[in-house]
Design a protein around this motif. Sequence first.
Motif, short mmCIF file in Angstrom:
data_model
loop_
_atom_site.label_atom_id
_atom_site.label_comp_id
_atom_site.label_asym_id
_atom_site.label_seq_id
_atom_site.Cartn_x
_atom_site.Cartn_y
_atom_site.Cartn_z
N ARG A 107 0.59 -1.18 -0.49
CA ARG A 107 -0.16 0.20 0.20
C ARG A 107 0.98 1.60 -0.10
NH1 ARG A 107 -2.92 -1.09 5.15
NH2 ARG A 107 -3.57 1.17 4.85
N GLY A 114 4.27 6.58 -1.91
CA GLY A 114 5.37 7.14 -2.56
C GLY A 114 5.24 8.49 -1.94
N MET A 169 6.19 9.49 1.21
CA MET A 169 7.02 10.16 1.88
C MET A 169 8.60 10.09 1.33
SD MET A 169 7.94 9.93 5.16
CE MET A 169 9.32 10.71 4.92
N ALA A 213 13.63 4.81 0.77
CA ALA A 213 12.51 5.01 1.23
C ALA A 213 11.17 3.82 0.77
CB ALA A 213 11.49 6.66 1.66
N ALA A 214 11.63 3.40 -0.28
CA ALA A 214 10.68 2.36 -0.79
C ALA A 214 10.89 1.06 0.06
CB ALA A 214 11.23 2.27 -2.27
N ILE A 245 18.23 -4.38 -1.43
CA ILE A 245 18.77 -3.19 -2.38
C ILE A 245 19.38 -2.26 -1.52
CG2 ILE A 245 18.40 -1.32 -3.96
CD1 ILE A 245 15.92 -2.18 -4.30
N VAL A 246 19.16 -2.33 -0.12
CA VAL A 246 19.78 -0.77 1.05
C VAL A 246 21.15 -1.85 1.46
CG1 VAL A 246 18.26 -1.13 2.97
CG2 VAL A 246 19.17 0.99 1.99
N PHE A 304 14.26 2.87 5.86
CA PHE A 304 13.44 2.96 6.75
C PHE A 304 13.56 1.40 7.34
CE2 PHE A 304 10.49 7.09 5.79
CZ PHE A 304 12.09 7.55 5.67
N GLU A 327 7.44 -1.10 10.98
CA GLU A 327 7.58 -1.91 11.77
C GLU A 327 5.36 -1.90 12.21
OE1 GLU A 327 9.17 -4.81 11.93
OE2 GLU A 327 10.33 -3.93 10.71
N LYS A 384 18.03 -3.62 12.18
CA LYS A 384 17.86 -3.78 10.28
C LYS A 384 18.97 -2.32 10.18
CE LYS A 384 13.77 -4.30 8.97
NZ LYS A 384 12.10 -3.90 8.68
N ASN A 430 9.29 3.22 11.61
CA ASN A 430 7.87 3.61 10.84
C ASN A 430 7.52 2.94 11.43
OD1 ASN A 430 7.63 4.58 7.88
ND2 ASN A 430 5.77 4.90 10.11
N ASP A 475 0.46 5.34 2.68
CA ASP A 475 -1.13 5.94 2.02
C ASP A 475 -1.30 6.75 2.92
OD1 ASP A 475 -2.25 6.81 0.11
OD2 ASP A 475 -3.76 4.31 -0.26
O1 PMT Z 1 4.93 5.07 0.47
P1 PMT Z 1 3.60 5.73 1.46
O2 PMT Z 1 2.85 5.39 0.78
O3 PMT Z 1 4.08 7.53 2.00
O4 PMT Z 1 4.64 5.21 2.61
C1 PMT Z 1 6.08 5.54 3.67
C2 PMT Z 1 6.32 3.70 3.80
C3 PMT Z 1 5.94 3.82 4.80
C4 PMT Z 1 6.47 3.30 2.48
C5 PMT Z 1 7.87 4.46 4.23
O5 PMT Z 1 7.97 5.45 5.03
C6 PMT Z 1 8.52 3.17 4.43
O6 PMT Z 1 8.06 2.36 5.75
N1 PMT Z 1 9.53 2.73 3.92
C7 PMT Z 1 10.11 1.59 4.47
C8 PMT Z 1 8.88 0.15 3.56
C9 PMT Z 1 9.78 -1.32 3.59
O7 PMT Z 1 9.52 -2.20 2.98
O8 PMT Z 1 10.45 -1.02 4.91
P2 PMT Z 1 10.95 -2.75 5.06
O9 PMT Z 1 11.30 -2.64 6.87
O10 PMT Z 1 10.26 -4.09 4.93
O11 PMT Z 1 12.75 -2.32 4.24
C10 PMT Z 1 13.54 -1.91 5.79
C11 PMT Z 1 14.60 -0.80 4.42
O12 PMT Z 1 15.18 -1.63 3.12
C12 PMT Z 1 13.52 0.36 3.78
O13 PMT Z 1 14.57 1.32 3.73
C13 PMT Z 1 13.74 -0.90 2.39
O14 PMT Z 1 13.41 0.28 1.34
C14 PMT Z 1 15.46 -1.62 2.66
N2 PMT Z 1 14.22 -2.71 1.10
C15 PMT Z 1 13.73 -3.59 2.06
C16 PMT Z 1 13.36 -4.91 0.85
C17 PMT Z 1 14.43 -5.30 -0.04
N3 PMT Z 1 14.30 -5.74 -0.85
N4 PMT Z 1 15.24 -3.70 -0.69
C18 PMT Z 1 15.33 -3.17 0.39
O15 PMT Z 1 16.31 -1.76 -0.54
#
Ligand code: PMT
Length: 406
Positions: free
Chosen positions: A213, A216, A218, A276-277, A309-310, A325, A328, A339, A351, A360
Motif C-alpha cells: 500500500r 510513494g 514519503m 524509502a521504498a 537493495i539498501v 526505513f 514495523e 536493521k 516507522n 498511503d
Molecule cells: O509511500 P508512503 O505511502 O508514503 O509510505 C511510506 C512508507 C511507510 C512506505 C515508508 O515510510 C517506509 O517505511 N518505507 C520502508 C518500507 C519497508 O519496506 O520497510 P522494510 O522494513 O521492509 O525495509 C527496510 C529497508 O530496506 C527499507 O529502507 C527498504 O527500502 C529496504 N529494502 C527492503 C527490502 C528489499 N528487498 N530491499 C530494500 O532495499
Amino acid sequence: MHPQPLANLRILLGVSGGIAAYKACELVRRLRDAGAQVRVVLTANAARFVSALTFQALSANAVRSGLWDESAEAAMGHIELARWAQHIVIAPASADVIARLAHGIADDLLTTLCLASSAPLAIAPAMNLRMWEHAATQANIATLRARAAVVLGPADGPMAEPESGPGRLLEPVQIVAALAALQGPGPLAGLRVLVSAGPTCEDIDPVRFIGNRSSGRMGFAIAQAAVAQGASAHLVAGPVHLPTPAGVTREDVRSAEQMRAAVLRQIPHCDIFISAAAVGDYRPLALAPHKLKKSGKALALRLTENPDIVAEVAALKNKPFVVGFAAETRDVERHARAKLERKRLDLVAANRVGDGAGFDATDNELTLIWHGGKQALPRADKIDLAHALLERVVALRLPKTKVRRR
Ligand code: PMT
C-alpha cells in the motif's frame, strides 16, 4: 539533476498599482521556472492595470485582491495565506504601498498580510523618479530597511513619462536572482541525493501481482525537501500516481529487480541514498506467461527472495551515506535497530505502520536511530518529517556544518 534556486519556496507576490504591473506577469513565470510556488495578491489599483485572470493562469493559483472576498476567504483565509508564505515579495511596490507598509497601516489585503506574516519581506519599488527621490519616500524606505525588509532596485533608466532616472522596476530575472541569493546555498548545496519511493509490484501473471500500500508520498517528500535544501535529487519510483516535485529528476520502475538496477546505476553519482521504498521482499519464482485459471483447489505460489537493495548499497566500497526505513507494526525500535546493524545503515527511520499510519497517508511518525543516538519525530506532514530527516543527515554526515532550516 538540475537544482532550482527557489525550489518549492512558497512566495506571496503582492502587485501594486503602476504601469510596471505588467512586468509582474513575467515575474510570476520566472519565479515558477525557478521552482517557487506563487500566490498573487493584487491591490485595487493593480487590478486596473492587469487582470486577476492573467495572474491566475500564470500562477496556477486563485488570485486574491479584497479582504472581504467571502468565497476566497472560505478557500484560504487571509491568516492562512499569511502563514503559507515563506517569503513576501511586492513587485512593483508603489510609493503608496511603501508608505502604508512603513506606517503599519493595514487597510487592504496586501498590507494586512504583511502585518500578519512573519515571512521575510522584499520590495521592488517602481514609480516616477521624483516620487522615488522625495524625502517622504526615502524616509519610508529607510524605515522598512530598518525592519529588515530587502529593497530590490529601483533601476535607473527611461520611464513611461519622457524622463529618465531611478524609479524603474528591476527586470524579473534580476528580481529572481536577488531572491535566490537571499535564500543562501542551503545545507545540502552541492550534494546529490538519491531517493527510492513507492511500492514494487512483483508480477504473478500478465494481470496479477504482489504489491503493497505504499503511495510513494514519503519518498517524494524527501526528494522535494532535498531540493529545497539545495541538493539535486533523483527519484527511483515504483508504480505510484504522484507528480514529480519541481527540480527533481525521476525514473519509474516496477519490480524490485528493476529498482535495484536503477538504484545501482545512480549510486556512483550520489552522495546520499535514502531508501524509502517499500520493496517487496519476495517475488514469484516464475512468471506465468498466461493468466492463471481457477482450478477449484487451493493455489500454492512459490516465492523467492528479492535482493536487498539498501543492504547491497551499504556494502559497497565507495558507498554514499545510506538511510533506510524500517516499517514495523510492533517492537518498532527493536526491529529498526536490528536493521541498522544487519544492513549496515548510517541511519534508520523507524516507522510504525498499520491502523492507517505510515502507508498511503499524508502524515507519518518516525524515530530516527543511528549509532550513538536517536530522535523522535512526532506525527506531522511527510514534508515536515522529510526536512527534519535531512537536517539529521546533514548533522551526522557533516558534523561541523551548522544545520539551517529555511
Ligand atoms: O509511500 P508512503 O505511502 O508514503 O509510505 C511510506 C512508507 C511507510 C512506505 C515508508 O515510510 C517506509 O517505511 N518505507 C520502508 C518500507 C519497508 O519496506 O520497510 P522494510 O522494513 O521492509 O525495509 C527496510 C529497508 O530496506 C527499507 O529502507 C527498504 O527500502 C529496504 N529494502 C527492503 C527490502 C528489499 N528487498 N530491499 C530494500 O532495499
